[in-house]
Design a protein around this motif. Structure first.
Motif, PDB file in Angstrom:
ATOM      1  N   ALA A 122     -18.591  27.922 -28.017  1.00  0.00           N
ATOM      2  CA  ALA A 122     -17.827  29.153 -27.872  1.00  0.00           C
ATOM      3  C   ALA A 122     -17.120  29.483 -29.174  1.00  0.00           C
ATOM      4  O   ALA A 122     -17.109  30.627 -29.612  1.00  0.00           O
ATOM      5  N   ARG A 123     -16.527  28.472 -29.810  1.00  0.00           N
ATOM      6  CA  ARG A 123     -15.864  28.712 -31.078  1.00  0.00           C
ATOM      7  C   ARG A 123     -16.880  29.182 -32.109  1.00  0.00           C
ATOM      8  O   ARG A 123     -16.640  30.115 -32.864  1.00  0.00           O
ATOM      9  N   HIS A 124     -18.040  28.553 -32.148  1.00  0.00           N
ATOM     10  CA  HIS A 124     -19.060  28.907 -33.118  1.00  0.00           C
ATOM     11  C   HIS A 124     -19.569  30.322 -32.892  1.00  0.00           C
ATOM     12  O   HIS A 124     -19.658  31.107 -33.818  1.00  0.00           O
ATOM     13  N   SER A 125     -19.895  30.660 -31.648  1.00  0.00           N
ATOM     14  CA  SER A 125     -20.467  31.976 -31.389  1.00  0.00           C
ATOM     15  C   SER A 125     -19.434  33.078 -31.536  1.00  0.00           C
ATOM     16  O   SER A 125     -19.716  34.108 -32.116  1.00  0.00           O
ATOM     17  N   ALA A 126     -18.245  32.878 -31.023  1.00  0.00           N
ATOM     18  CA  ALA A 126     -17.245  33.919 -31.078  1.00  0.00           C
ATOM     19  C   ALA A 126     -16.563  33.993 -32.429  1.00  0.00           C
ATOM     20  O   ALA A 126     -16.154  35.057 -32.855  1.00  0.00           O
ATOM     21  N   GLU A 151      -7.052  38.907 -38.003  1.00  0.00           N
ATOM     22  CA  GLU A 151      -5.985  38.680 -37.021  1.00  0.00           C
ATOM     23  C   GLU A 151      -6.337  39.356 -35.698  1.00  0.00           C
ATOM     24  O   GLU A 151      -6.175  38.763 -34.627  1.00  0.00           O
ATOM     25  N   THR A 152      -6.853  40.579 -35.777  1.00  0.00           N
ATOM     26  CA  THR A 152      -7.278  41.278 -34.562  1.00  0.00           C
ATOM     27  C   THR A 152      -8.386  40.503 -33.870  1.00  0.00           C
ATOM     28  O   THR A 152      -8.359  40.308 -32.652  1.00  0.00           O
ATOM     29  N   SER A 153      -9.346  40.026 -34.639  1.00  0.00           N
ATOM     30  CA  SER A 153     -10.458  39.258 -34.082  1.00  0.00           C
ATOM     31  C   SER A 153      -9.955  38.002 -33.387  1.00  0.00           C
ATOM     32  O   SER A 153     -10.350  37.691 -32.256  1.00  0.00           O
ATOM     33  N   ARG A 154      -9.082  37.280 -34.063  1.00  0.00           N
ATOM     34  CA  ARG A 154      -8.556  36.035 -33.502  1.00  0.00           C
ATOM     35  C   ARG A 154      -7.814  36.285 -32.190  1.00  0.00           C
ATOM     36  O   ARG A 154      -7.991  35.565 -31.211  1.00  0.00           O
ATOM     37  N   GLU A 155      -6.996  37.338 -32.145  1.00  0.00           N
ATOM     38  CA  GLU A 155      -6.239  37.632 -30.928  1.00  0.00           C
ATOM     39  C   GLU A 155      -7.149  38.116 -29.801  1.00  0.00           C
ATOM     40  O   GLU A 155      -6.915  37.814 -28.633  1.00  0.00           O
ATOM     41  N   LEU A 156      -8.187  38.859 -30.143  1.00  0.00           N
ATOM     42  CA  LEU A 156      -9.137  39.285 -29.116  1.00  0.00           C
ATOM     43  C   LEU A 156      -9.875  38.088 -28.528  1.00  0.00           C
ATOM     44  O   LEU A 156     -10.112  38.029 -27.322  1.00  0.00           O
ATOM     45  N   ILE A 157     -10.247  37.132 -29.372  1.00  0.00           N
ATOM     46  CA  ILE A 157     -10.883  35.914 -28.867  1.00  0.00           C
ATOM     47  C   ILE A 157      -9.912  35.193 -27.931  1.00  0.00           C
ATOM     48  O   ILE A 157     -10.280  34.755 -26.849  1.00  0.00           O
ATOM     49  N   ARG A 158      -8.666  35.095 -28.347  1.00  0.00           N
ATOM     50  CA  ARG A 158      -7.652  34.408 -27.535  1.00  0.00           C
ATOM     51  C   ARG A 158      -7.537  35.039 -26.140  1.00  0.00           C
ATOM     52  O   ARG A 158      -7.394  34.346 -25.154  1.00  0.00           O
ATOM     53  N   HIS A 159      -7.629  36.344 -26.061  1.00  0.00           N
ATOM     54  CA  HIS A 159      -7.437  37.035 -24.778  1.00  0.00           C
ATOM     55  C   HIS A 159      -8.744  37.318 -24.042  1.00  0.00           C
ATOM     56  O   HIS A 159      -8.726  37.910 -22.963  1.00  0.00           O
ATOM     57  N   SER A 160      -9.859  36.846 -24.572  1.00  0.00           N
ATOM     58  CA  SER A 160     -11.140  37.086 -23.903  1.00  0.00           C
ATOM     59  C   SER A 160     -11.288  36.292 -22.607  1.00  0.00           C
ATOM     60  O   SER A 160     -12.196  36.572 -21.829  1.00  0.00           O
ATOM     61  N   SER A 161     -10.416  35.343 -22.369  1.00  0.00           N
ATOM     62  CA  SER A 161     -10.469  34.648 -21.071  1.00  0.00           C
ATOM     63  C   SER A 161     -10.041  35.589 -19.936  1.00  0.00           C
ATOM     64  O   SER A 161     -10.387  35.370 -18.790  1.00  0.00           O
ATOM     65  N   TYR A 162      -9.301  36.638 -20.267  1.00  0.00           N
ATOM     66  CA  TYR A 162      -8.910  37.635 -19.286  1.00  0.00           C
ATOM     67  C   TYR A 162      -9.930  38.770 -19.191  1.00  0.00           C
ATOM     68  O   TYR A 162     -10.133  39.349 -18.141  1.00  0.00           O
ATOM     69  N   ARG A 163     -10.529  39.100 -20.307  1.00  0.00           N
ATOM     70  CA  ARG A 163     -11.516  40.185 -20.346  1.00  0.00           C
ATOM     71  C   ARG A 163     -12.610  39.764 -21.320  1.00  0.00           C
ATOM     72  O   ARG A 163     -12.452  39.813 -22.533  1.00  0.00           O
TER      73      ARG A 163
END
Length: 172
Positions: free
Chosen positions: A142-146, A44-56
């Protein structure tokens, strides 16, 4: 008080058009219903970090690291052994639990995690990967790598219950 979202990180420009597209990017990263709480939390943490990586952009590197924690735990549980991740990947490949191609991808992620942990690499210094648009418009590379290790951990985790649906902003 500033209520505007932070500016987009320009390094994320090749992954998605805007932050809203990040929800589509992580939509397939389902949480396995039968996984341990440790695995569920890390994914869950990983998924949310990926979601917010467009900001950071650095959040994507942290997301991969967290998903590798989950993968290591899942492999240890499935293989009933407590070995280092590289040995778990080799053993999982040998038993047919994962393919050689996936093992190579996971091993690259493991080596990145190790370099980050040793201070030999910095997520800020990593260059963004060029995204390739899939027919649905989402960024497949991006989905594959991240999310590769995140997807692997989800797929390998026990599935006693249903997989949790990815929440959308309207759910919150």
């Amino acid at each position: 008080m500033n209520t505007q979202p932070p500016p987009r990180d320009p390094r994320a420009r090749d992954h998605v058009l805007d932050h809203a597209d990040m929800h589509d990017l992580v939509a397939d990263l389902a949480l396995p219903g039968g996984a341990s709480m440790y695995v569920m939390s890390a994914l869950e943490t990983s998924r949310e970090l990926i979601r917010h990586s467009s900001y950071r952009y650095e959040f994507a590197t942290v997301a991969v690291t967290h998903s590798l924690f989950a993968l290591e735990r899942v492999l240890a549980e499935r293989l009933a052994t407590n070995e280092p991740l590289h040995a778990l990947i080799e053993r999982a490949t040998g038993t047919g639990l994962i393919t050689a191609e996936l093992a190579a991808e996971l091993d690259r992620g493991r080596m990145l995690r190790d370099r980050l942990g040793q201070g030999a690499e910095s997520s800020a210094a990593l260059r963004p990967l060029r995204a390739e648009r899939s027919p649905t418009g989402t960024s497949s590379s991006a989905r594959h790598s991240a999310g590769g290790s995140c997807c692997a951990a989800s797929a390998l985790a026990p599935t006693a219950g249903p997989r949790a649906r990815t929440p959308t902003p309207s759910d919150r």
